[in-house]
Design a protein around this motif. Structure first.
Motif, short mmCIF file in Angstrom:
data_model
loop_
_atom_site.label_atom_id
_atom_site.label_comp_id
_atom_site.label_asym_id
_atom_site.label_seq_id
_atom_site.Cartn_x
_atom_site.Cartn_y
_atom_site.Cartn_z
N ILE A 70 9.08 3.05 -23.87
CA ILE A 70 9.07 4.58 -23.60
C ILE A 70 9.91 4.82 -22.28
N LEU A 71 10.89 4.00 -21.88
CA LEU A 71 12.02 4.47 -20.75
C LEU A 71 12.59 5.52 -20.82
N PRO A 72 12.91 6.11 -22.10
CA PRO A 72 13.68 7.55 -22.11
C PRO A 72 12.75 8.48 -21.62
N GLN A 73 11.65 8.39 -21.79
CA GLN A 73 10.53 9.23 -21.22
C GLN A 73 10.45 9.52 -19.83
N TRP A 74 10.65 8.58 -19.02
CA TRP A 74 10.56 8.36 -17.41
C TRP A 74 10.94 9.22 -16.81
N HIS A 75 10.46 9.84 -15.68
CA HIS A 75 10.91 10.64 -14.75
C HIS A 75 12.03 10.32 -14.10
N ARG A 76 13.21 11.03 -14.10
CA ARG A 76 14.59 10.89 -13.62
C ARG A 76 15.15 9.51 -13.81
N ILE A 77 14.75 9.19 -15.00
CA ILE A 77 15.35 7.68 -15.30
C ILE A 77 16.86 7.20 -15.27
N ASP A 78 17.86 8.16 -15.45
CA ASP A 78 19.13 7.79 -15.15
C ASP A 78 19.29 7.69 -13.43
N SER B 282 0.83 -1.02 0.02
CA SER B 282 0.17 0.02 0.12
C SER B 282 1.02 1.45 0.01
N PHE B 283 2.23 0.98 -0.24
CA PHE B 283 3.11 2.24 -0.10
C PHE B 283 2.80 3.51 -0.91
N GLU B 284 2.59 3.56 -2.08
CA GLU B 284 1.98 4.59 -3.11
C GLU B 284 0.46 5.14 -2.48
N VAL B 285 -0.43 4.21 -2.19
CA VAL B 285 -1.61 4.88 -1.85
C VAL B 285 -1.55 5.40 -0.62
N ASP B 286 -0.74 4.77 0.19
CA ASP B 286 -0.52 5.46 1.73
C ASP B 286 -0.08 6.92 1.32
N ARG B 287 0.90 7.13 0.60
CA ARG B 287 1.78 8.42 0.42
C ARG B 287 0.79 9.22 -0.29
N GLY B 288 0.05 8.74 -1.19
CA GLY B 288 -1.01 9.78 -1.93
C GLY B 288 -0.18 10.54 -2.96
N GLY B 289 -1.15 11.24 -3.79
CA GLY B 289 -0.52 12.31 -4.48
C GLY B 289 -0.16 11.46 -6.00
N VAL B 290 0.40 12.09 -6.89
CA VAL B 290 1.07 11.45 -8.06
C VAL B 290 2.18 10.39 -7.92
N SER B 291 2.27 9.19 -8.52
CA SER B 291 3.13 8.40 -8.10
C SER B 291 4.26 8.25 -9.34
N TYR B 292 5.39 8.69 -8.85
CA TYR B 292 6.63 8.51 -9.93
C TYR B 292 7.33 7.44 -9.41
N THR B 293 7.93 6.46 -10.26
CA THR B 293 8.75 5.42 -9.78
C THR B 293 9.92 5.89 -9.07
N TYR B 294 10.73 6.82 -9.44
CA TYR B 294 11.70 7.38 -8.84
C TYR B 294 11.69 7.57 -7.41
N ASP B 295 10.51 8.50 -7.00
CA ASP B 295 10.34 8.78 -5.81
C ASP B 295 9.91 7.50 -4.84
N THR B 296 9.12 6.63 -5.61
CA THR B 296 8.86 5.63 -4.43
C THR B 296 10.26 4.62 -4.32
N MET B 297 10.87 4.62 -5.33
CA MET B 297 12.07 3.56 -5.22
C MET B 297 13.13 4.25 -4.26
N ALA B 298 13.49 5.74 -4.23
CA ALA B 298 14.29 6.41 -3.74
C ALA B 298 13.98 6.34 -1.90
#
Length: 188
Positions: free
Chosen positions: A112-120, A74-90
């Motif tokens: 579409i990986l090149p378009q991902w938020h903070r992919i590097d 429930s990590f992202e649901v609990d956190r709320g807001g827009v879910s970006y993979t980088y923020d979650t994994m950090a």
């Protein structure tokens, strides 16, 4: 150290294809656990008639209830807001620094990986695991571990359409999810 797979998504609704991907990757890479993690608010727009984050979370919980090695986060649901993979994994790496994370994506996301938020920066936090999806190339210059799985041409979009039109959904959804959708009067 645990080896943990993350399968994120809207899960609107979760279906047997999600479970197939998670279980196949877990076995192929000998992971300790796969966490299915519904987004709170996905970066792309959702339809106002879609299930709420809490309803989607409940459906995922039901889907993995009796499946060894698969859990619901429930990590992202609990956190709320827009879910970006980088923020979650950090955040997960900070909370669980000794664990190794594998982020599972379908061929459509690989494209579409090149378009991902903070992919590097994200590539420094996780190992990407790619599985083929119908109608996608699944090719990239980014480092990805590919896992061959039985392909199933099934999507949440198709299931929502079936519910809206009164079509059959038997065998497409994990146990209990169809009854939950009907009880909550979701998808039409």
């Amino acid at each position: 150290m645990k080896r943990i797979g993350i399968l994120g998504g809207t899960f609107n609704p979760p279906h047997i294809g999600h479970l197939l991907i998670a279980d196949e990757v877990r076995h192929a890479l000998q992971l300790d656990e796969i966490r299915l993690m519904p987004t709170a608010i996905p970066p792309h727009k959702m339809n106002p008639n879609d299930a709420s984050p809490e309803q989607r979370l409940r459906m995922v919980e039901m889907s993995v209830e009796h499946v060894d090695g698969l859990t619901c986060s429930s990590f992202e649901v609990d956190r709320g807001g827009v879910s970006y993979t980088y923020d979650t994994m950090a955040a997960l790496k900070e909370m669980e620094p000794s664990n190794e994370f594998f982020f599972i994506i379908g061929g459509d996301m690989i494209d579409i990986l090149p378009q991902w938020h903070r992919i590097d920066e994200l590539l420094k936090l996780v190992t990407f695991v790619g599985v083929d999806r119908p109608d996608s190339n699944g090719e990239t210059t980014f480092p990805i571990v590919k896992v061959n799985i039985p392909e199933i041409d099934l999507s949440s979009t198709l299931i929502r359409k079936r519910f809206a039109e009164g079509g059959p959904v038997r065998f497409l959804l994990p146990n209990g999810v169809e009854a939950f959708i009907r009880k909550e009067e979701l998808y039409g």
